[in-house]
Every structure is written in structure tokens, then in C-alpha cells.
Design a protein around this motif. Structure first.
Motif, PDB file in Angstrom:
ATOM      1  N   LYS A 129      -4.651   4.317  11.455  1.00  0.00           N
ATOM      2  CA  LYS A 129      -5.106   3.448  10.358  1.00  0.00           C
ATOM      3  C   LYS A 129      -4.342   3.767   9.082  1.00  0.00           C
ATOM      4  O   LYS A 129      -3.909   2.858   8.359  1.00  0.00           O
ATOM      5  CB  LYS A 129      -6.620   3.627  10.146  1.00  0.00           C
ATOM      6  N   SER A 132      -0.929   2.316   9.261  1.00  0.00           N
ATOM      7  CA  SER A 132      -1.023   0.872   9.076  1.00  0.00           C
ATOM      8  C   SER A 132      -1.216   0.514   7.604  1.00  0.00           C
ATOM      9  O   SER A 132      -0.547  -0.382   7.072  1.00  0.00           O
ATOM     10  CB  SER A 132      -2.186   0.321   9.911  1.00  0.00           C
ATOM     11  N   VAL A 133      -2.101   1.222   6.936  1.00  0.00           N
ATOM     12  CA  VAL A 133      -2.365   0.963   5.519  1.00  0.00           C
ATOM     13  C   VAL A 133      -1.123   1.253   4.672  1.00  0.00           C
ATOM     14  O   VAL A 133      -0.758   0.464   3.794  1.00  0.00           O
ATOM     15  CB  VAL A 133      -3.585   1.786   5.031  1.00  0.00           C
ATOM     16  N   GLY A 135       1.994   1.173   5.610  1.00  0.00           N
ATOM     17  CA  GLY A 135       2.955   0.101   5.892  1.00  0.00           C
ATOM     18  C   GLY A 135       2.602  -1.163   5.134  1.00  0.00           C
ATOM     19  O   GLY A 135       3.484  -1.847   4.587  1.00  0.00           O
ATOM     20  N   HIS A 136       1.330  -1.486   5.095  1.00  0.00           N
ATOM     21  CA  HIS A 136       0.878  -2.675   4.364  1.00  0.00           C
ATOM     22  C   HIS A 136       1.138  -2.521   2.856  1.00  0.00           C
ATOM     23  O   HIS A 136       1.589  -3.460   2.195  1.00  0.00           O
ATOM     24  CB  HIS A 136      -0.611  -2.904   4.630  1.00  0.00           C
ATOM     25  N   MET A 137       0.874  -1.335   2.326  1.00  0.00           N
ATOM     26  CA  MET A 137       1.135  -1.077   0.911  1.00  0.00           C
ATOM     27  C   MET A 137       2.618  -1.254   0.599  1.00  0.00           C
ATOM     28  O   MET A 137       2.992  -1.814  -0.440  1.00  0.00           O
ATOM     29  CB  MET A 137       0.689   0.334   0.526  1.00  0.00           C
ATOM     30  N   HIS A 138       3.459  -0.764   1.488  1.00  0.00           N
ATOM     31  CA  HIS A 138       4.904  -0.900   1.292  1.00  0.00           C
ATOM     32  C   HIS A 138       5.298  -2.367   1.244  1.00  0.00           C
ATOM     33  O   HIS A 138       6.064  -2.793   0.369  1.00  0.00           O
ATOM     34  CB  HIS A 138       5.661  -0.151   2.397  1.00  0.00           C
ATOM     35  N   LYS A 139       4.774  -3.159   2.160  1.00  0.00           N
ATOM     36  CA  LYS A 139       5.061  -4.602   2.162  1.00  0.00           C
ATOM     37  C   LYS A 139       4.580  -5.247   0.864  1.00  0.00           C
ATOM     38  O   LYS A 139       5.259  -6.112   0.304  1.00  0.00           O
ATOM     39  CB  LYS A 139       4.410  -5.270   3.367  1.00  0.00           C
ATOM     40  N   ASN A 140       3.399  -4.836   0.387  1.00  0.00           N
ATOM     41  CA  ASN A 140       2.881  -5.378  -0.876  1.00  0.00           C
ATOM     42  C   ASN A 140       3.836  -5.087  -2.029  1.00  0.00           C
ATOM     43  O   ASN A 140       4.096  -5.949  -2.868  1.00  0.00           O
ATOM     44  CB  ASN A 140       1.507  -4.783  -1.199  1.00  0.00           C
ATOM     45  N   LYS A 143       6.972  -7.260  -1.863  1.00  0.00           N
ATOM     46  CA  LYS A 143       6.684  -8.618  -2.340  1.00  0.00           C
ATOM     47  C   LYS A 143       6.566  -8.640  -3.860  1.00  0.00           C
ATOM     48  O   LYS A 143       7.114  -9.522  -4.521  1.00  0.00           O
ATOM     49  CB  LYS A 143       5.378  -9.131  -1.739  1.00  0.00           C
TER      50      LYS A 143
END
Length: 147
Positions: A129, A132-133, A135-140, A143
Motif C-alpha cells: 500500500k 502504491s501511495v 507512486g500515486h504521489m509521484h504521479k500527482n 501532473k
């Protein structure tokens, strides 16, 4: 006034964790006579050789002048060689030497050890988890920064 104590700040917590990891990694790499900065380049090159200097720097997320300095040092230390790209002679591609390739077997256990230290006492599902979090922060951030 807005308040954001360090213990509640994602950026602060990630930064202090990164610095602690970097100190441990630096100490472990020093045992093998390597500069800590080399790790990130070797890690990418063990997965894919023949990258241009620019592509290598982009994958590591560092500026080109930093990449050039690291590559010169790694070349001087016999870890890599630079070769002209067969399709575009203007580009220089990075290849590992035998010495650089052989370090993979010695140094990947260092990464495994550090990951084991980090995950000590944390259930695997929580580690998954967390990854995953992050990785999501990096994508944010990519962007938000327009990268």
C-alpha cells in the motif's frame, strides 16, 4: 495562519526518511569503494544499457550537468564506457564495463538489506500500500509540475 507541523507533513517526512536511507546507502557503498551518487546510475544501467546521457539523467530525475559529472567519474573509475550511437553519431550511449556489471551481484544485496530494514515489523500488505501511495504521489507531482 495555516499550520503544518513536521509530523503531519508528507514532504517533510519523506525528506527525512530519504536522508536517512541515503546515509545508510552511502555507508554501505563506501564499504565497496563507491560514491553514493553512482548507485542511482548503476541501478538504471543494470536494467537497461545503451541509454543516452540525457535519457539516463531523465530516468534518474537529475539535471544533465549532474549526469555528465557522474558519468565522467564512473568512466574514470572504470564502471562505464561511452560509445557513439550507431543510428545518431551525435549521441553518446552509456555501456557498463565488466567491472560495472559485476557490481550488480555485490550491490543488489545492499538494496535488499536496506529494504528489509525499512520494512522490519511492517506487514507486506502495508508495504504494498505504501509503494502504491508513493507512486500515486509521484504521479500527482508530475501532473502538478507539468513534467
Amino acid at each position: 495562519m495555516v499550520s503544518l507541523p513536521p509530523e503531519k507533513s508528507l514532504g517533510y517526512q519523506i525528506r527525512i526518511l530519504h536522508r536517512a536511507i541515503d546515509r545508510l546507502l552511502t555507508a554501505r557503498l563506501a564499504e565497496h569503494g563507491l560514491k553514493a551518487g553512482y548507485w542511482y546510475y548503476l541501478r538504471v544501467l543494470w536494467l537497461e544499457e545503451g541509454l543516452t546521457q540525457k535519457k539516463l539523467g531523465d530516468l534518474i530525475n537529475v539535471k544533465e550537468n549532474t549526469t555528465v559529472a557522474m558519468i565522467l567519474g564512473m568512466e574514470k573509475d572504470g564502471l562505464i564506457v561511452r560509445k557513439r550511437d550507431a543510428q545518431d553519431r551525435r549521441k553518446m550511449c552509456i555501456q557498463l564495463t565488466k567491472k560495472g556489471r559485476d557490481l550488480e551481484e555485490k550491490l543488489l544485496p545492499v538494496a535488499v538489506e536496506i529494504n528489509e530494514i525499512l520494512g522490519n515489523g511492517i506487514p507486506a500488505r502495508d508495504i504494498d500500500k505504501c509503494l502504491s501511495v508513493l507512486g500515486h504521489m509521484h504521479k500527482n507531482l508530475l501532473k502538478a509540475d507539468g513534467l
